[in-house]
Every structure is written in C-alpha cells, then in structure tokens.
Design an enzyme around this catalytic site. Structure first.
Site, short mmCIF file in Angstrom:
data_model
loop_
_atom_site.label_atom_id
_atom_site.label_comp_id
_atom_site.label_asym_id
_atom_site.label_seq_id
_atom_site.Cartn_x
_atom_site.Cartn_y
_atom_site.Cartn_z
N HIS A 98 94.37 25.03 27.44
CA HIS A 98 94.87 24.28 26.27
C HIS A 98 94.45 22.82 26.32
O HIS A 98 94.34 22.22 27.39
CB HIS A 98 96.38 24.45 26.10
CG HIS A 98 97.23 23.88 27.19
ND1 HIS A 98 97.65 22.56 27.20
CD2 HIS A 98 97.79 24.44 28.28
CE1 HIS A 98 98.42 22.35 28.25
NE2 HIS A 98 98.51 23.46 28.95
N ASP A 100 95.95 20.33 24.36
CA ASP A 100 97.00 19.34 24.11
C ASP A 100 97.65 18.91 25.43
O ASP A 100 97.53 19.59 26.45
CB ASP A 100 98.06 19.88 23.13
CG ASP A 100 98.74 21.14 23.63
OD1 ASP A 100 98.06 22.02 24.21
OD2 ASP A 100 99.97 21.26 23.47
N ASP A 131 97.18 19.49 33.98
CA ASP A 131 97.69 20.35 32.90
C ASP A 131 97.04 19.98 31.59
O ASP A 131 97.50 19.07 30.92
CB ASP A 131 99.21 20.20 32.83
CG ASP A 131 99.85 21.07 31.78
OD1 ASP A 131 99.18 21.99 31.28
OD2 ASP A 131 101.01 20.83 31.44
N GLU A 165 99.87 24.19 23.09
CA GLU A 165 100.56 24.97 24.11
C GLU A 165 101.88 24.35 24.49
O GLU A 165 102.83 25.03 24.82
CB GLU A 165 99.66 25.12 25.36
CG GLU A 165 100.19 26.12 26.38
CD GLU A 165 101.20 25.53 27.36
OE1 GLU A 165 101.94 26.32 27.98
OE2 GLU A 165 101.28 24.31 27.50
N GLU A 166 101.94 23.01 24.44
CA GLU A 166 103.10 22.32 25.00
C GLU A 166 104.35 22.42 24.11
O GLU A 166 105.45 22.12 24.55
CB GLU A 166 102.78 20.85 25.27
CG GLU A 166 101.69 20.64 26.33
CD GLU A 166 102.13 21.06 27.74
OE1 GLU A 166 103.30 21.46 27.91
OE2 GLU A 166 101.29 21.01 28.65
N ASP A 192 97.12 28.29 33.94
CA ASP A 192 97.97 27.15 33.57
C ASP A 192 99.20 27.03 34.45
O ASP A 192 100.16 26.37 34.11
CB ASP A 192 98.38 27.30 32.09
CG ASP A 192 98.94 26.01 31.53
OD1 ASP A 192 98.70 24.95 32.14
OD2 ASP A 192 99.64 26.07 30.51
N HIS A 387 103.16 17.12 33.85
CA HIS A 387 104.26 16.47 33.11
C HIS A 387 104.88 15.30 33.87
O HIS A 387 105.79 14.66 33.38
CB HIS A 387 105.36 17.47 32.71
CG HIS A 387 104.89 18.60 31.84
ND1 HIS A 387 105.70 19.22 30.91
CD2 HIS A 387 103.69 19.23 31.75
CE1 HIS A 387 105.01 20.18 30.31
NE2 HIS A 387 103.79 20.20 30.80
ZN ZN Z 1 99.91 23.55 30.56
#
Ligand code: ZN
Length: 412
Positions: A98, A100, A131, A165-166, A192, A387
C-alpha cells in the site's frame, strides 16, 4: 541451474543492488502520501512515481483500477496493477503493497523530519519506511533482480500498489476486488506485517467486533437512590455478565493463534456525571472482541443482546448496542495450500529455518482477498516500528526479503 546455484546468483545480484534499493526506499519516504481520511494529500504523487518505475521495467501490462473519491481535490485514489508475463498464463502471483501512510503524529517525538529520509546505522528513518515502503521496495528489487538474471518465472508476476490501506481499504483493495477480475487461481502475498526474524507466515485471522453499550436509567441526587435508576451500576453488572459469559462459553483454543483463545475485553469507559454526588442516568462501556473464526459472531451478538434484555427487564432501563466495527473472519488460507507450502519451502531454503504458520487478531488486507476466495499470506521481516515516531527499516531486512521473493518466484 539447481536451487543452490539459483540461490547464490540471486543473493549476489540483489546485494549488488543495495544502492538502488536505498534510493527507492528514501524516495518512498520523501512522499507525503498520508491518507486523506487522516487529513493527508493521498497517494497521487507516489503513484505517478511508481507507475514510471514499472513502465521503465517494461511490464507487459499496467492497469489503473482507480477509485473515485471526492475527499481529494484530484478526485480519485490510484490503484496500479502491473503484470510481468511468466512462462504460463495459468495464474498470477501478486505482491500487494500500500502507498498510503499514517500521519507523522507528534513531531517533537521525531529526531528527524518524517518526510526527509535519513540513513543511520544501516537503517532508513522516516514515515512509511517500514509501513509499507519496505516491502514495496523489496518487491520491486526482487523483480529487477529476476530480470537482470533473465529468469522467466513459471507464472505471471504482478505488482499491485494500492491506496487507502490505513483507513479500511474502501478506495484500495476493496475497490480493486470489486472492479477487477483476478484469475481464479491467482495467489496473493501481502507483506504488511511480520517480525524481526521473518519466520512467521500469517494465514488466518480472528473475527473482530467493537461494541459500544449505552445504558440509560434515571439520574438523581446520590443521597436519594430511591429516585434514581443507576445506569452505571446496572451497566457494569450487565457488562461483567457479558464478559463472563463469553469467556466461559467461547473458550476453545486454536494453537495457530497468539493468544490461542478468543479475546473479549471491556475497554473504553466514557465519562458519565461530573460530580461525585450524582447518580448517573447514562453509562457507556465499550468492548473489543477478537473471536476465533470457528465461532459464529452473529450468534454471539444475539446472545449478548439476550443478556442485556434480561437487565432491561429486571431494572426497567434501556440498554442499546452500537457496532463500531464488525469484521467476520474469512476462511483461513489452508496450511497445505500450494502457495503456503512453496513460500514456506523457499523461506526455509534461503534462511535455514522452519517458518511458523500463524493467525492474528484481525484487520489485514489479506482478509479482503480471502473473503473474495483467494489464497493470501502475510509475511515480512520488520522490527514493527510502523505508526511510531522515528519509524525505520533495516536495509539488510529489505535486501533479505527481496532475495526470498526472487528465489520463491525463480523456483516455483
Ligand atoms: Zn501497513
């Protein structure tokens, strides 16, 4: 070439591409592709960059399955699917990553600018470095290595770069699954999630339920409980009975998962009255449940409702449930599926260990693919800094993962 020769050729080639890998990784970090739902500009710029890369690599097909979205000024969310033809058209092996990112968060916790990559002690720092930049870059490098070695994989290979995705994948893989016809025998790798050793392959997840329970009674002065219906007391009694009921009845343990049993936790408790001498008329308690896929989540919800009905009747209050999130776990990808078996054996050949098949608490994109009937595995080598402030990824992890992908494709 036998498997050992292929392995050493791939290792040599991928390692010789370290500079290119670092450049790609740094470039990915430099894009602010923060998800629009969390006030970011979205994926347009990073998608243009990636499309250019696959064009230069001469992929046989490059498809746009963009999703309309008025949240962004440019009106769409990009999803790019590019396919490199293999020896046979029978299936496509997809690597889905992903584009984003989550927001940087509190900047004072960062030691560098989240969108200006820095390299320190063999790691690249910045938002999205891990990520999902790490696996996105590793999958590109794997295919470049395969091309350099002039290996034509047995099946088609697809790189799929998705949006959103987030925040739930509505404009990402969910949209792609509904608007693109994958081959019925296609396989999916969703890199992921993982651990620092890279020895866990995720093939299953639990159902997920977030519940908000609101009890409405009658507020009154705390010295006059005979005039009140204490929503707090009734609410917590009811919550405790629900909690006990679930843990006693749904106690099956499946060793594939950690923890092996279903979980059901009372979590958020909303503030009720502001002062100590008032009996609350309204009380709110939330639960987070992760239920093993062998259980029927709808049935559990009915049973929870029945417990609340009992309390409503007994205390003459109202108890309402709001479902904040509900995801019914799809059938796991079978442990003996050829995708799982061949990826496991490739991993074993390259890393010299027996990978473990695992299940997790829920919520990956792989669930969307499994729900649509496709086999999907989740695997990556990461330190799990996603994150967080100072998110980072080891360059070695990326190189090593690229070797695993390339070897897997070359030996299928
Ligand atoms: Zn991710």
């Amino acid at each position: 070439m036998d498997r050992n020769q292929i392995k050493s050729e791939i290792e040599k080639t991928v390692k010789s591409m370290e500079n290119e890998l670092v450049d790609l990784s740094c470039k990915f970090v430099s894009f602010n592709s923060v998800n629009p739902k969390t006030n970011g500009p979205g994926e347009k710029e990073v998608a243009l960059w990636l499309e250019n890369i696959v064009k230069k690599m001469k992929f046989d097909r490059i498809l746009h399955i963009d999703a309309k979205d008025t949240q962004v000024p440019y009106g769409y969310r990009p999803n790019i699917l590019s396919i490199l033809n293999g020896q046979s058209d029978e299936k496509t092996i997809w690597f889905m990553t992903h584009m984003d990112k989550v927001p940087a968060g509190d900047l004072s916790l960062w030691e560098s600018d989240p969108f200006k990559p820095i390299i320190k002690d063999g790691k690249i720092y910045g938002r999205g470095a891990e990520d999902n930049g790490s696996s996105l870059v590793a999958s590109i490098i794997a295919l470049k290595a395969i091309q350099k070695l002039e290996i034509k994989p047995r099946y088609n290979v697809g790189l799929m770069f998705v949006s959103d995705e987030e925040t739930g994948s509505e404009f990402g893989i969910e949209h792609v699954v509904n608007n693109f016809k994958f081959g019925k025998d296609d396989w999916f790798i969703v890199p992921d999630s993982g651990n620092p050793v890279g020895n866990e392959i995720e093939i299953a997840e639990k159902s997920i339920i977030w519940l908000k329970m609101t009890t409405v009674g009658k507020q009154a002065h705390a010295s006059m409980p005979q005039l009140a219906k204490n929503a707090h007391r009734i609410g917590i009694k009811c919550a405790l009975e629900i909690d006990n009921f679930i843990h006693e009845k749904y106690n099956f343990e499946d060793p594939l998962f950690t923890p092996s049993a279903s979980t059901f936790e009372p979590t958020k408790k909303e503030a009720n009255v502001e002062n100590v001498n008032t009996i609350p008329g309204v009380d709110v308690i939330c639960f987070d449940g992760r239920i093993l896929p062998s259980y029927d989540l709808e049935k559990i919800l009915t049973e929870i409702r029945e417990i609340a009905d009992k309390y409503e009747k007994e205390y003459d209050v109202s108890i309402k449930f709001e479902i904040l999130q509900k995801g019914i776990a799809p059938e796991p990808t079978p442990a003996d599926h050829p995708l799982v078996k061949s990826f496991s054996s490739a991993l074993k050949d390259v890393r010299n260990f027996d990978p473990k098949l695992v299940g997790i608490g829920g919520g990956t994109c792989a669930a969307i693919l499994r729900k649509a009937g496709f086999p999907a595995i989740v695997w990556a080598t990461i330190d799990e800094t996603a994150h967080q402030p100072n998110e980072n990824i080891s360059i070695k992890y990326m190189l090593d993962d690229a070797i695993v992908y390339a070897y897997f494709l070359a030996t299928l």
